[in-house]
Design a protein around this motif. Sequence first.
Motif, PDB file in Angstrom:
ATOM      1  N   ASP A   1       0.817  -1.208   0.000  1.00  0.00           N
ATOM      2  CA  ASP A   1       0.000   0.000   0.000  1.00  0.00           C
ATOM      3  C   ASP A   1       0.856   1.266   0.000  1.00  0.00           C
ATOM      4  O   ASP A   1       0.373   2.339   0.279  1.00  0.00           O
ATOM      5  N   ARG A   2       2.149   1.124  -0.269  1.00  0.00           N
ATOM      6  CA  ARG A   2       3.038   2.275  -0.367  1.00  0.00           C
ATOM      7  C   ARG A   2       3.733   2.247  -1.725  1.00  0.00           C
ATOM      8  O   ARG A   2       4.287   1.232  -2.118  1.00  0.00           O
ATOM      9  N   ARG A   3       3.748   3.386  -2.390  1.00  0.00           N
ATOM     10  CA  ARG A   3       4.354   3.468  -3.722  1.00  0.00           C
ATOM     11  C   ARG A   3       5.286   4.660  -3.770  1.00  0.00           C
ATOM     12  O   ARG A   3       4.874   5.799  -3.523  1.00  0.00           O
ATOM     13  N   VAL A   4       6.562   4.393  -4.069  1.00  0.00           N
ATOM     14  CA  VAL A   4       7.530   5.481  -4.207  1.00  0.00           C
ATOM     15  C   VAL A   4       7.238   6.221  -5.503  1.00  0.00           C
ATOM     16  O   VAL A   4       7.205   5.620  -6.581  1.00  0.00           O
ATOM     17  N   ILE A   5       7.029   7.531  -5.385  1.00  0.00           N
ATOM     18  CA  ILE A   5       6.692   8.324  -6.574  1.00  0.00           C
ATOM     19  C   ILE A   5       7.816   9.278  -6.970  1.00  0.00           C
ATOM     20  O   ILE A   5       7.722   9.947  -7.992  1.00  0.00           O
ATOM     21  N   GLN A   7      11.992  11.173  -5.730  1.00  0.00           N
ATOM     22  CA  GLN A   7      13.060  11.464  -4.782  1.00  0.00           C
ATOM     23  C   GLN A   7      13.228  12.974  -4.754  1.00  0.00           C
ATOM     24  O   GLN A   7      13.254  13.630  -5.796  1.00  0.00           O
ATOM     25  N   LEU A   8      13.339  13.539  -3.569  1.00  0.00           N
ATOM     26  CA  LEU A   8      13.472  14.977  -3.401  1.00  0.00           C
ATOM     27  C   LEU A   8      14.917  15.320  -3.040  1.00  0.00           C
ATOM     28  O   LEU A   8      15.438  14.826  -2.020  1.00  0.00           O
ATOM     29  N   GLN A   9      15.547  16.125  -3.881  1.00  0.00           N
ATOM     30  CA  GLN A   9      16.912  16.593  -3.650  1.00  0.00           C
ATOM     31  C   GLN A   9      17.886  15.447  -3.341  1.00  0.00           C
ATOM     32  O   GLN A   9      18.808  15.589  -2.540  1.00  0.00           O
ATOM     33  N   SER A  10      17.654  14.321  -3.965  1.00  0.00           N
ATOM     34  CA  SER A  10      18.514  13.134  -3.817  1.00  0.00           C
ATOM     35  C   SER A  10      18.760  12.772  -2.351  1.00  0.00           C
ATOM     36  O   SER A  10      19.818  12.234  -2.004  1.00  0.00           O
ATOM     37  N   THR A  11      17.765  13.036  -1.504  1.00  0.00           N
ATOM     38  CA  THR A  11      17.910  12.787  -0.068  1.00  0.00           C
ATOM     39  C   THR A  11      16.668  12.148   0.542  1.00  0.00           C
ATOM     40  O   THR A  11      16.772  11.292   1.414  1.00  0.00           O
ATOM     41  N   TYR A  12      15.498  12.547   0.065  1.00  0.00           N
ATOM     42  CA  TYR A  12      14.237  12.076   0.637  1.00  0.00           C
ATOM     43  C   TYR A  12      13.429  11.332  -0.416  1.00  0.00           C
ATOM     44  O   TYR A  12      13.329  11.781  -1.563  1.00  0.00           O
ATOM     45  N   LEU A  13      12.844  10.200  -0.013  1.00  0.00           N
ATOM     46  CA  LEU A  13      11.972   9.454  -0.895  1.00  0.00           C
ATOM     47  C   LEU A  13      10.535   9.906  -0.636  1.00  0.00           C
ATOM     48  O   LEU A  13      10.117  10.036   0.515  1.00  0.00           O
ATOM     49  N   LEU A  14       9.800  10.146  -1.713  1.00  0.00           N
ATOM     50  CA  LEU A  14       8.399  10.549  -1.620  1.00  0.00           C
ATOM     51  C   LEU A  14       7.546   9.317  -1.850  1.00  0.00           C
ATOM     52  O   LEU A  14       7.635   8.677  -2.903  1.00  0.00           O
ATOM     53  N   VAL A  15       6.719   8.996  -0.874  1.00  0.00           N
ATOM     54  CA  VAL A  15       5.971   7.742  -0.890  1.00  0.00           C
ATOM     55  C   VAL A  15       4.482   8.035  -0.775  1.00  0.00           C
ATOM     56  O   VAL A  15       4.029   8.647   0.199  1.00  0.00           O
ATOM     57  N   GLU A  16       3.733   7.593  -1.787  1.00  0.00           N
ATOM     58  CA  GLU A  16       2.279   7.738  -1.748  1.00  0.00           C
ATOM     59  C   GLU A  16       1.679   6.603  -0.919  1.00  0.00           C
ATOM     60  O   GLU A  16       2.048   5.442  -1.086  1.00  0.00           O
ATOM     61  N   THR A  17       0.762   6.960  -0.014  1.00  0.00           N
ATOM     62  CA  THR A  17       0.054   5.972   0.796  1.00  0.00           C
ATOM     63  C   THR A  17      -1.442   6.249   0.692  1.00  0.00           C
ATOM     64  O   THR A  17      -1.846   7.329   0.253  1.00  0.00           O
ATOM     65  N   PRO A  18      -2.274   5.305   1.116  1.00  0.00           N
ATOM     66  CA  PRO A  18      -3.717   5.561   1.101  1.00  0.00           C
ATOM     67  C   PRO A  18      -4.103   6.773   1.960  1.00  0.00           C
ATOM     68  O   PRO A  18      -5.115   7.423   1.692  1.00  0.00           O
ATOM     69  N   GLU A 153      22.571  11.102  -2.682  1.00  0.00           N
ATOM     70  CA  GLU A 153      22.849   9.994  -3.598  1.00  0.00           C
ATOM     71  C   GLU A 153      21.577   9.639  -4.373  1.00  0.00           C
ATOM     72  O   GLU A 153      20.564   9.301  -3.768  1.00  0.00           O
ATOM     73  N   PRO A 154      21.611   9.723  -5.693  1.00  0.00           N
ATOM     74  CA  PRO A 154      20.418   9.333  -6.463  1.00  0.00           C
ATOM     75  C   PRO A 154      20.095   7.849  -6.254  1.00  0.00           C
ATOM     76  O   PRO A 154      20.998   7.013  -6.215  1.00  0.00           O
ATOM     77  N   VAL A 155      18.810   7.557  -6.101  1.00  0.00           N
ATOM     78  CA  VAL A 155      18.355   6.177  -5.910  1.00  0.00           C
ATOM     79  C   VAL A 155      17.299   5.877  -6.971  1.00  0.00           C
ATOM     80  O   VAL A 155      16.263   6.544  -7.011  1.00  0.00           O
ATOM     81  N   PRO A 156      17.543   4.901  -7.842  1.00  0.00           N
ATOM     82  CA  PRO A 156      16.537   4.543  -8.848  1.00  0.00           C
ATOM     83  C   PRO A 156      15.228   4.109  -8.178  1.00  0.00           C
ATOM     84  O   PRO A 156      15.251   3.515  -7.086  1.00  0.00           O
ATOM     85  N   LEU A 157      14.087   4.388  -8.827  1.00  0.00           N
ATOM     86  CA  LEU A 157      12.790   4.081  -8.220  1.00  0.00           C
ATOM     87  C   LEU A 157      12.619   2.615  -7.829  1.00  0.00           C
ATOM     88  O   LEU A 157      12.105   2.336  -6.742  1.00  0.00           O
ATOM     89  N   PRO A 158      13.031   1.641  -8.647  1.00  0.00           N
ATOM     90  CA  PRO A 158      12.879   0.240  -8.210  1.00  0.00           C
ATOM     91  C   PRO A 158      13.652  -0.055  -6.918  1.00  0.00           C
ATOM     92  O   PRO A 158      13.162  -0.764  -6.044  1.00  0.00           O
ATOM     93  N   GLN A 159      14.865   0.486  -6.804  1.00  0.00           N
ATOM     94  CA  GLN A 159      15.654   0.290  -5.585  1.00  0.00           C
ATOM     95  C   GLN A 159      14.985   0.994  -4.405  1.00  0.00           C
ATOM     96  O   GLN A 159      14.948   0.463  -3.288  1.00  0.00           O
ATOM     97  N   ALA A 160      14.453   2.190  -4.644  1.00  0.00           N
ATOM     98  CA  ALA A 160      13.762   2.929  -3.584  1.00  0.00           C
ATOM     99  C   ALA A 160      12.522   2.173  -3.117  1.00  0.00           C
ATOM    100  O   ALA A 160      12.243   2.085  -1.915  1.00  0.00           O
ATOM    101  N   GLN A 161      11.776   1.605  -4.061  1.00  0.00           N
ATOM    102  CA  GLN A 161      10.578   0.840  -3.708  1.00  0.00           C
ATOM    103  C   GLN A 161      10.941  -0.378  -2.865  1.00  0.00           C
ATOM    104  O   GLN A 161      10.300  -0.681  -1.858  1.00  0.00           O
ATOM    105  N   SER A 162      12.010  -1.061  -3.258  1.00  0.00           N
ATOM    106  CA  SER A 162      12.469  -2.224  -2.494  1.00  0.00           C
ATOM    107  C   SER A 162      12.877  -1.819  -1.083  1.00  0.00           C
ATOM    108  O   SER A 162      12.557  -2.507  -0.105  1.00  0.00           O
ATOM    109  N   LEU A 163      13.561  -0.677  -0.964  1.00  0.00           N
ATOM    110  CA  LEU A 163      13.979  -0.196   0.351  1.00  0.00           C
ATOM    111  C   LEU A 163      12.767   0.086   1.240  1.00  0.00           C
ATOM    112  O   LEU A 163      12.742  -0.301   2.410  1.00  0.00           O
TER     113      LEU A 163
END
Length: 198
Positions: A1-5, A7-18, A153-163
């Motif tokens: 129920d969480r989807r990474v949409i 990355q902000l300033q290569s530091t924060y992951l933005l995650v959509e939730t219900p 550090e840039p993080v590709p979306l698939p890696q971010a989702q896995s994290l």
Amino acid sequence: DRRVIGQLQSTYLLVETPEGLEIVDQHIAHERVLYERLRNEWGADGIVRQMFLIPARVELPFEEAAVVVEHRDELERVGIVLDEFGGGTFLIREYPRALADEQTKRGFQEVAEAIADAFDSAGEQTTSENIESTLADRLLSELACGAAIKAGEPVPLPQAQSLIEQLMSLENPYFCPHGRPIVFTIGRDELDRRFQRR
């Protein structure tokens, strides 16, 4: 129920939730995941080590080097095998397998200094039981911190989702081993109010 949409300033992951949006600090999220993996290994059969074909070299000031030499047994228990090469120089021959690849990319100097500092701080403890449990916990958290993805550090979306999926599977996904918050939540109601949708 969480989807990474994103990355902000290569530091924060933005995650959509219900419920709205979560902003996740990528470094401390990864640190928490690595720390839990190490704690589980340490509490079970011991930390699995990886031997380096070419040992990693680190140099420490005299006092810090003496502290590290004194605590080589504790280092082996958390997965680090090293040889003293003289003059404050050490060769790291084995390292926790769960961290070896990431730490090799980042280098070992900073984590070696953090480990020496952890030993120095542990010397202030009074009972051997406290020393062992507190020191092991501190060492594991320093090792996890050293190998974790860094801010910027840039993080590709698939890696971010896995994290994020690994993080949310943990018993405590909201605070790092040092006590810092990992996730900041903005609820849908707050977003609607900010945009005067109600």
